[in-house]
Write a protein that holds these residues in place. Structure first.
Motif, short mmCIF file in Angstrom:
data_model
loop_
_atom_site.label_atom_id
_atom_site.label_comp_id
_atom_site.label_asym_id
_atom_site.label_seq_id
_atom_site.Cartn_x
_atom_site.Cartn_y
_atom_site.Cartn_z
N ALA A 59 0.87 -1.33 -0.03
CA ALA A 59 -0.14 -0.05 -0.06
C ALA A 59 0.72 1.28 -0.03
O ALA A 59 0.50 2.02 -0.62
CB ALA A 59 -0.87 -0.05 1.31
N LEU A 60 1.88 1.43 0.63
CA LEU A 60 2.68 2.54 0.91
C LEU A 60 3.48 2.69 -0.59
O LEU A 60 3.56 3.81 -0.92
CB LEU A 60 4.01 2.14 1.80
CG LEU A 60 3.41 2.20 3.28
CD1 LEU A 60 4.72 1.74 4.18
CD2 LEU A 60 3.09 3.71 3.67
N LEU A 61 3.98 1.51 -1.16
CA LEU A 61 4.54 1.57 -2.45
C LEU A 61 3.54 2.15 -3.36
O LEU A 61 3.86 2.93 -4.39
CB LEU A 61 5.31 0.17 -2.85
CG LEU A 61 6.60 0.11 -2.67
CD1 LEU A 61 7.00 -1.26 -3.11
CD2 LEU A 61 7.52 0.97 -3.20
N ALA A 62 2.36 1.45 -3.69
CA ALA A 62 1.37 1.67 -4.60
C ALA A 62 0.82 3.11 -4.42
O ALA A 62 0.71 3.68 -5.51
CB ALA A 62 0.27 0.71 -4.65
N GLY A 63 0.57 3.56 -3.28
CA GLY A 63 -0.09 4.98 -3.17
C GLY A 63 0.84 5.71 -3.57
O GLY A 63 0.72 7.00 -4.10
N GLY A 64 2.15 5.73 -3.01
CA GLY A 64 3.14 6.56 -3.27
C GLY A 64 3.47 6.65 -4.77
O GLY A 64 3.57 7.78 -5.44
N THR A 65 3.32 5.58 -5.24
CA THR A 65 3.74 5.60 -6.92
C THR A 65 2.51 6.64 -7.60
O THR A 65 2.98 7.02 -8.23
CB THR A 65 3.73 4.27 -7.41
OG1 THR A 65 4.66 3.41 -6.83
CG2 THR A 65 4.02 4.07 -8.92
N LEU A 66 1.58 6.01 -7.46
CA LEU A 66 0.18 6.67 -8.28
C LEU A 66 0.10 8.22 -7.71
O LEU A 66 0.24 8.95 -8.75
CB LEU A 66 -0.90 6.11 -7.62
CG LEU A 66 -1.33 4.71 -7.88
CD1 LEU A 66 -2.60 4.19 -7.31
CD2 LEU A 66 -1.27 4.58 -9.62
N ALA A 67 0.61 8.78 -6.47
CA ALA A 67 0.79 10.30 -6.30
C ALA A 67 2.13 10.69 -6.92
O ALA A 67 1.82 11.80 -7.46
CB ALA A 67 0.92 10.32 -4.65
N LEU A 68 3.19 9.98 -6.97
CA LEU A 68 4.34 10.65 -7.59
C LEU A 68 4.10 10.81 -8.99
O LEU A 68 4.31 11.72 -9.69
CB LEU A 68 5.51 9.76 -7.30
CG LEU A 68 6.70 9.81 -7.93
CD1 LEU A 68 7.27 11.16 -7.59
CD2 LEU A 68 7.75 8.96 -7.65
N VAL A 69 3.48 9.74 -9.64
CA VAL A 69 3.38 9.68 -11.28
C VAL A 69 2.17 10.82 -11.52
O VAL A 69 2.23 11.52 -12.47
CB VAL A 69 2.77 8.46 -11.66
CG1 VAL A 69 2.39 8.57 -13.29
CG2 VAL A 69 4.03 7.36 -11.55
N GLY A 70 1.05 10.96 -10.76
CA GLY A 70 0.23 11.96 -10.82
C GLY A 70 0.83 13.44 -10.78
O GLY A 70 0.61 14.30 -11.62
N ALA A 71 1.63 13.52 -9.62
CA ALA A 71 2.39 15.04 -9.64
C ALA A 71 3.38 15.31 -10.92
O ALA A 71 3.23 16.29 -11.50
CB ALA A 71 3.24 14.75 -8.26
N CYS A 72 3.93 14.30 -11.38
CA CYS A 72 4.89 14.40 -12.59
C CYS A 72 4.11 14.75 -13.91
O CYS A 72 4.18 15.72 -14.64
CB CYS A 72 5.53 13.20 -12.82
SG CYS A 72 7.01 12.94 -11.47
N PHE A 73 2.90 14.05 -13.94
CA PHE A 73 1.88 14.19 -15.16
C PHE A 73 1.41 15.40 -15.11
O PHE A 73 1.32 16.12 -16.26
CB PHE A 73 1.06 12.96 -15.29
CG PHE A 73 1.60 11.73 -15.94
CD1 PHE A 73 3.08 11.59 -16.22
CD2 PHE A 73 0.79 10.66 -16.40
CE1 PHE A 73 3.42 10.26 -16.80
CE2 PHE A 73 1.31 9.33 -16.71
CZ PHE A 73 2.74 9.34 -17.06
#
Lengths: 329, 261
Positions: A59-73
């Protein structure tokens, strides 16, 4: 760059990581957990070490990844409504995953990788590549074409999924339905480890461009004028974001809102410098999805809700609040 | 020195063509690029900055082929201010100006004391010291232009390429802006500025390049470029060609009747 903000978000992230494994329908005592290392196994210690810890880590990895990619996009496309899934990533990924689930001859496992994961990654990458090539102009990326292309690719993938649904076995349909609801319930560390070969290069490609993204927010020409190799940055963010999203979606399914809401919330808290926004988005996204999963597995215990339902219930109203308060910029 | 030779550029599905034999920007001079809408001024500037690759021709920077240089190397020598200035996020003036140090830093772009001193100089030069904590959304059009110019100046470029930098400013702000450009030229920076205002170009530029439909109509000192014949060719009998009372440089005024040119 605000180091203090990153430290504060890290502390919250670690606190969530430390507390949530202890919460659940089964009460677990610290003594049983530590005795595991002394060779004394109990059902509670196994639940803790082989179910809750991997689940919290995912959950930490998945949530972090989705938020990080969202911020970049959102910066790359200069559009506050973009999230990892807007660009047809989830559609392409779902079609790839469903292809592997519904056609038995495609079902293979190579070490820690399954064909579901690999085809989900391939589907997501194909969607991103197609949308990128359609929206690319000499002067930069056409936002309108991009969004239209994203919607179109999602519709095409939706059509493909319907076609597969029509011909698939009931067994495959159940597996696919469960995948679509999203969830971080895994057992053991094997699947978690299988994520890393895709996630780590993805993170690397995204985070090395944190400073470049600040310039891209000023427009492509201004960024080029400052000396930013814009095409290289766009390509790397695309590949990095695609890899990371596809890896996560292939394992946890399409979990909504985290990639959209978290970057906006972080910007309101720490400002607009992407060198602060990107790490803080990862940390808050991971922590929020972990808390949502904790709620999902305890609110109706012993029944568990798919975590996607919780993120939608919390994320929807929050999104409306952000929209109404007009604090996008 | 920035030099362009035998430049040809066309856009897809368009018969329009930019065709320039020679254009150069040397340190210490302010060069104005003037001409009617669609004459190719911005396209020429973008080619000069390496933003756009021409279909044919050579662009060299200090003798090196521009397209073979990496972007940070170009940005250390050429500062480029595009026509459209906007920011997706509401950065402060200081944050924006600090970004100009990008080509001189690596990785996360952490600034050292020299970088910070240069940022402060750029803020002071553009008169933005008191506004440095303001957000871009809190600035007027002119202040915003100056903030972006300060960001470009903190690159410490030898050549400055500006695309209509004074277009949204009122008269006295335009005067201040062009005086800033003259100050920069005194500091041995070469400036090329695209402008619609021929009078400002005539008064503040050492040389002018007059474009029409992608072709160079005249090039040289304002007195030579803004001749009666050239002005009549472009603007017909709608303008009156006079002389500035202080400098004697050519100035244009709207003609009341179509008899005077």
């Amino acid at each position: 760059m605000k180091i203090k903000a990153i430290i504060l978000f890290s502390m919250f992230f670690l606190a969530v990581a430390a507390i949530t494994p202890w919460i659940g329908s089964e009460t677990i005592r610290a003594e049983e957990v530590w005795n595991f290392f002394l060779g004394t196994h109990s059902p509670q210690s196994d639940i803790f070490w082989f179910q809750r810890i991997p689940r919290v880590l995912l959950a930490l990895l998945a949530g972090g990844t989705l938020a990080l990619v969202g911020a970049c996009f959102q910066v790359l496309f200069r559009n506050p409504l973009v999230e990892p899934y807007t660009l047809g990533v989830s559609g392409g990924s779902a079609l790839g995953a469903f292809l592997a689930i519904s056609i038995p001859s495609l079902w293979h496992v190579w070490g820690p990788f399954s064909s579901v994961q690999l085809l989900a990654v391939a589907g997501a990458s194909a969607s991103l590549g197609l949308i990128y090539s359609l929206s690319r102009r000499q002067q930069g990326i056409s936002i309108y074409t991009l969004l239209l292309a994203g919607i179109t690719v999602s519709i095409i993938c939706g059509g493909g999924i319907l076609r597969l649904t029509y011909i698939s076995s009931p067994n495959a349909l159940v597996v696919f339905q469960r995948w679509m609801m999203g969830g971080v319930d895994i057992v053991g560390y094997k699947e978690l480890m299988a994520l890393l070969p895709l996630l780590l290069p993805g993170f690397f490609l995204l985070l090395i461009h944190a400073n470049d993204l600040n310039h891209i927010a000023l427009g492509e020409e201004m960024a080029l004028g400052h000396g930013v190799p814009v095409k290289k940055v766009q390509r790397n963010i695309f590949i990095g974001g695609g890899l990371a999203t596809a890896a996560v979606v292939s394992l946890v399914g399409p979990i909504g809102f985290i990639g959209l809401i978290i970057p906006h919330s972080v910007r309101r808290l720490v400002g607009f410098d992407q060198r602060t926004v990107l790490p803080c988005s990862f940390l808050l996204g991971g922590a929020v999805l972990t808390v949502c999963d904790c709620v999902a597995r305890t609110v109706l215990a012993p029944t568990e809700l798919p975590v996607g339902i919780i993120t939608a219930i919390i994320g929807g109203p929050l999104f409306i609040y952000l929209l109404v308060s007009r604090q996008w910029k | 020195m920035l030099e362009l030779r035998n430049i040809i550029h066309r856009f897809p599905e368009s018969s329009w063509e930019l065709n320039i034999d020679r254009f150069s920007v040397s340190p210490g001079e302010v060069q104005g690029i003037i001409g009617p809408n669609g004459s190719g001024k911005s396209t020429l500037l973008r080619i000069s900055a390496g933003i756009l690759d021409p279909l044919a021709g050579d662009v060299t920077l200090s003798g090196n082929e521009l397209k073979k240089l990496k972007r940070p190397i170009i940005a250390r020598q050429i500062g480029y201010l595009p026509q459209e200035l906007s920011s997706e996020y509401d950065f402060s003036v200081e944050e924006l100006v600090r970004m100009g140090r990008y080509p001189h830093t690596k990785g996360l772009g952490i600034l050292n004391s020299t970088d910070i001193a240069i940022v402060q100089q750029s803020l002071a030069f553009t008169g933005l010291e008191n506004l440095k904590k303001r957000r871009l959304s809190q600035l007027s059009g002119g202040e915003k232009k100056r903030a972006f110019l300060a960001s470009v100046l903190s690159q410490k470029p030898e050549i400055l390429l500006l695309d209509e930098p004074a277009s949204a400013l009122d008269l006295h702000r335009q005067v201040h802006f062009f005086r800033l450009l003259r100050k920069l030229a005194k500091g041995k920076i070469g400036v090329a500025v695209v402008t619609h205002d021929i009078n400002f170009a005539s008064l503040f530029c050492d040389k002018l390049l007059l474009l029409e439909e992608g072709l160079c109509l005249a090039q040289g000192p304002p007195e030579k470029v803004l001749s009666r014949g050239v002005i009549q060719k472009i603007y017909g009998k709608d303008v009156f060609l006079g002389k500035h009372p202080e400098t004697g440089r050519p100035t244009l005024l709207p003609a009341l009747t179509d008899k005077k040119t």
